[in-house]
Write an enzyme that holds these catalytic residues in place. Sequence first.
Site, PDB file in Angstrom:
ATOM      1  N   HIS A  28      32.301 -22.185 -79.414  1.00 27.72           N
ATOM      2  CA  HIS A  28      32.230 -22.130 -77.953  1.00 27.72           C
ATOM      3  C   HIS A  28      32.363 -20.708 -77.399  1.00 27.72           C
ATOM      4  O   HIS A  28      33.206 -20.398 -76.563  1.00 27.72           O
ATOM      5  CB  HIS A  28      33.146 -23.135 -77.255  1.00 27.72           C
ATOM      6  CG  HIS A  28      34.625 -23.081 -77.551  1.00 27.72           C
ATOM      7  ND1 HIS A  28      35.380 -21.947 -77.448  1.00 27.72           N
ATOM      8  CD2 HIS A  28      35.490 -24.069 -77.895  1.00 27.72           C
ATOM      9  CE1 HIS A  28      36.648 -22.236 -77.720  1.00 27.72           C
ATOM     10  NE2 HIS A  28      36.730 -23.505 -78.004  1.00 27.72           N
ATOM     11  N   HIS A  82      45.384 -33.700 -81.668  1.00 23.89           N
ATOM     12  CA  HIS A  82      44.639 -32.918 -80.670  1.00 23.89           C
ATOM     13  C   HIS A  82      43.258 -33.543 -80.492  1.00 23.89           C
ATOM     14  O   HIS A  82      42.572 -33.815 -81.467  1.00 23.89           O
ATOM     15  CB  HIS A  82      44.541 -31.480 -81.184  1.00 23.89           C
ATOM     16  CG  HIS A  82      43.810 -30.523 -80.300  1.00 23.89           C
ATOM     17  ND1 HIS A  82      43.695 -30.690 -78.939  1.00 23.89           N
ATOM     18  CD2 HIS A  82      43.174 -29.351 -80.593  1.00 23.89           C
ATOM     19  CE1 HIS A  82      43.004 -29.673 -78.428  1.00 23.89           C
ATOM     20  NE2 HIS A  82      42.679 -28.852 -79.413  1.00 23.89           N
ATOM     21  N   GLU A  84      40.476 -32.314 -79.140  1.00 12.97           N
ATOM     22  CA  GLU A  84      39.252 -31.507 -79.133  1.00 12.97           C
ATOM     23  C   GLU A  84      38.379 -31.917 -80.326  1.00 12.97           C
ATOM     24  O   GLU A  84      38.865 -32.269 -81.393  1.00 12.97           O
ATOM     25  CB  GLU A  84      39.574 -30.003 -79.159  1.00 12.97           C
ATOM     26  CG  GLU A  84      38.347 -29.171 -78.792  1.00 12.97           C
ATOM     27  CD  GLU A  84      38.668 -27.738 -78.342  1.00 12.97           C
ATOM     28  OE1 GLU A  84      39.806 -27.289 -78.507  1.00 12.97           O
ATOM     29  OE2 GLU A  84      37.731 -27.081 -77.832  1.00 12.97           O
ATOM     30  N   ASP A  86      36.592 -30.706 -82.621  1.00 11.19           N
ATOM     31  CA  ASP A  86      36.623 -30.178 -83.997  1.00 11.19           C
ATOM     32  C   ASP A  86      37.686 -30.887 -84.840  1.00 11.19           C
ATOM     33  O   ASP A  86      37.693 -30.733 -86.064  1.00 11.19           O
ATOM     34  CB  ASP A  86      36.806 -28.654 -84.026  1.00 11.19           C
ATOM     35  CG  ASP A  86      37.922 -28.156 -83.143  1.00 11.19           C
ATOM     36  OD1 ASP A  86      38.237 -28.815 -82.133  1.00 11.19           O
ATOM     37  OD2 ASP A  86      38.478 -27.081 -83.445  1.00 11.19           O
ATOM     38  N   HIS A 148      46.990 -26.245 -77.113  1.00 10.72           N
ATOM     39  CA  HIS A 148      46.438 -25.588 -75.951  1.00 10.72           C
ATOM     40  C   HIS A 148      45.686 -26.556 -75.011  1.00 10.72           C
ATOM     41  O   HIS A 148      44.978 -26.101 -74.108  1.00 10.72           O
ATOM     42  CB  HIS A 148      45.485 -24.450 -76.401  1.00 10.72           C
ATOM     43  CG  HIS A 148      44.199 -24.944 -77.011  1.00 10.72           C
ATOM     44  ND1 HIS A 148      42.969 -24.570 -76.518  1.00 10.72           N
ATOM     45  CD2 HIS A 148      43.921 -25.801 -78.012  1.00 10.72           C
ATOM     46  CE1 HIS A 148      41.999 -25.133 -77.194  1.00 10.72           C
ATOM     47  NE2 HIS A 148      42.542 -25.882 -78.118  1.00 10.72           N
ATOM     48  N   ASP A 167      46.172 -26.808 -83.572  1.00 10.24           N
ATOM     49  CA  ASP A 167      45.556 -25.485 -83.437  1.00 10.24           C
ATOM     50  C   ASP A 167      46.557 -24.325 -83.559  1.00 10.24           C
ATOM     51  O   ASP A 167      46.179 -23.211 -83.923  1.00 10.24           O
ATOM     52  CB  ASP A 167      44.883 -25.360 -82.062  1.00 10.24           C
ATOM     53  CG  ASP A 167      43.487 -25.965 -82.029  1.00 10.24           C
ATOM     54  OD1 ASP A 167      42.936 -26.259 -83.096  1.00 10.24           O
ATOM     55  OD2 ASP A 167      42.947 -26.129 -80.920  1.00 10.24           O
ATOM     56  N   TYR A 195      42.260 -15.248 -82.914  1.00 14.37           N
ATOM     57  CA  TYR A 195      42.381 -16.659 -82.527  1.00 14.37           C
ATOM     58  C   TYR A 195      43.299 -16.795 -81.311  1.00 14.37           C
ATOM     59  O   TYR A 195      42.984 -17.495 -80.339  1.00 14.37           O
ATOM     60  CB  TYR A 195      42.932 -17.455 -83.716  1.00 14.37           C
ATOM     61  CG  TYR A 195      42.940 -18.934 -83.503  1.00 14.37           C
ATOM     62  CD1 TYR A 195      41.844 -19.714 -83.834  1.00 14.37           C
ATOM     63  CD2 TYR A 195      44.038 -19.557 -82.945  1.00 14.37           C
ATOM     64  CE1 TYR A 195      41.848 -21.068 -83.614  1.00 14.37           C
ATOM     65  CE2 TYR A 195      44.057 -20.913 -82.724  1.00 14.37           C
ATOM     66  CZ  TYR A 195      42.950 -21.670 -83.071  1.00 14.37           C
ATOM     67  OH  TYR A 195      42.966 -23.016 -82.843  1.00 14.37           O
ATOM     68  N   HIS A 228      43.363 -24.940 -88.523  1.00 14.67           N
ATOM     69  CA  HIS A 228      42.271 -24.000 -88.820  1.00 14.67           C
ATOM     70  C   HIS A 228      42.743 -22.909 -89.783  1.00 14.67           C
ATOM     71  O   HIS A 228      43.760 -22.259 -89.538  1.00 14.67           O
ATOM     72  CB  HIS A 228      41.782 -23.303 -87.548  1.00 14.67           C
ATOM     73  CG  HIS A 228      41.050 -24.193 -86.601  1.00 14.67           C
ATOM     74  ND1 HIS A 228      39.839 -24.771 -86.896  1.00 14.67           N
ATOM     75  CD2 HIS A 228      41.347 -24.590 -85.343  1.00 14.67           C
ATOM     76  CE1 HIS A 228      39.423 -25.492 -85.858  1.00 14.67           C
ATOM     77  NE2 HIS A 228      40.322 -25.402 -84.905  1.00 14.67           N
TER      78      HIS A 228
HETATM   79 FE1  FEO Z   1      41.489 -26.964 -79.713  1.00 14.71          FE
HETATM   80 FE2  FEO Z   1      40.638 -26.553 -82.997  1.00 14.71          FE
HETATM   81  O1  FEO Z   1      40.535 -27.318 -81.278  1.00 14.71           O
END
Ligand code: FEO
Length: 402
Positions: A28, A82, A84, A86, A148, A167, A195, A228
């Site tokens: 993104h 989370h 999101e 991903d 986040h 994250d 990051y 991640h």
């Molecule tokens: Fe906030 Fe790795 O997604």
Amino acid sequence: MTQAFEALKLTDKVYWVGAIDWSIRNFHGYLTSRGTTYNAFLVVGEKTALIDTVKPGFGDEMMARIASVMDPSEIDFVISNHAEMDHSGCLPETVATVRPEKLIASKAAVPALAQHFHNGLDVTAVANGETLSLGDSELTFVETKMLHWPESMVTYFGADSVLFSQDAFGMHLASAERYVDELPWDIVEYETAKYFANIVLPYAPVVLKALSALDDLNLDVDLLATDHGPLWRQTEHMDWVTGKYHEWSKQEPSKKAVVVYDTMWGSTDKMARAIGEGLSDGGAHPKLMPLGGTHRSDVATEVLTAGALVVGSPTLNKTLYPTVADVLAYLTGLTPKNLVGGAFGSHGWGGQGSAHVKEALEKMKVDLVAEELKIQYVPDGDGLAQCRAWGKTIADALMERV
Ligand code: FEO
């Protein structure tokens, strides 16, 4: 028979079953030049939990890794830390395959997941501090609102002292290695900062609160398992990254002055180079970032630890140069703080470019310690001397704050 993808055993009862995305370069708008991983984890007790899933397209890899440990249909609980995509993108297909006893997420995740998937996922909401029994052990859920996203939470597995931090404390770094201490430290340091700057920075005030709440729990953590990149298992490295999150959240100014600019016919570039000399004259440490060869997310990374932000744009069609508009919009969203700065640029006849830079910097609450600096067409020796003096003015103001 050897399988293409296998799990990696991390502790007595925890396995990594995520996916490695070697090819992603645009996350993104963030340049992920080293790729990334989507980490998912299997906690195997009398009952078994899968913590987080992976980005759409990587579900087969995750399932194959799970299958190297156990039949996926034997998973009892799926935890979504989370929402999101991903990490949640493969939730629907995972739930359909596994048919868990419960899909668990925070209260705020219930509407978030419903609005992502619109397919009636049956989510069991857990409260902050609630536990889930795995028979011989348990998981504890801790809300980390706005670290986040509003629904973000972390999961603690006390039996093996593992904190699954979604994250938080992550980095975009694809590697065959699963631990930070197996990788070059300079890469770990840069990617962790990048990051934070590009993902976490807008929420810096709540990061401090979330870290404080986690500290208060006094958790014994031997493995910090982020969603991640590589995982943190050495105390000194976990102390380093949590310390950096505190430091970066405060954004105390340094002597670094980031000079971001683009150039049309070379004049704004000449101005930037002279401004850089002036910044040095005043004791600042200039970092010139010409946008012809610099990505917005690398600019954000440098701004994270800067004390000054100086931005230059030529005037093109009565407005900003497109690359400068791009980086200003991006930085505005990241809300860096405690910066001094200034706007500059060369122009032909209109001269609106630097004025738009000034407006954007004001919107970002950068303290403009020097008047907007404009030079028509090509700067001569006097013009460059003026640029140098202008840079020193900014450095002088910065030095009073560091
Ligand atoms: Fe906030 Fe790795 O997604």
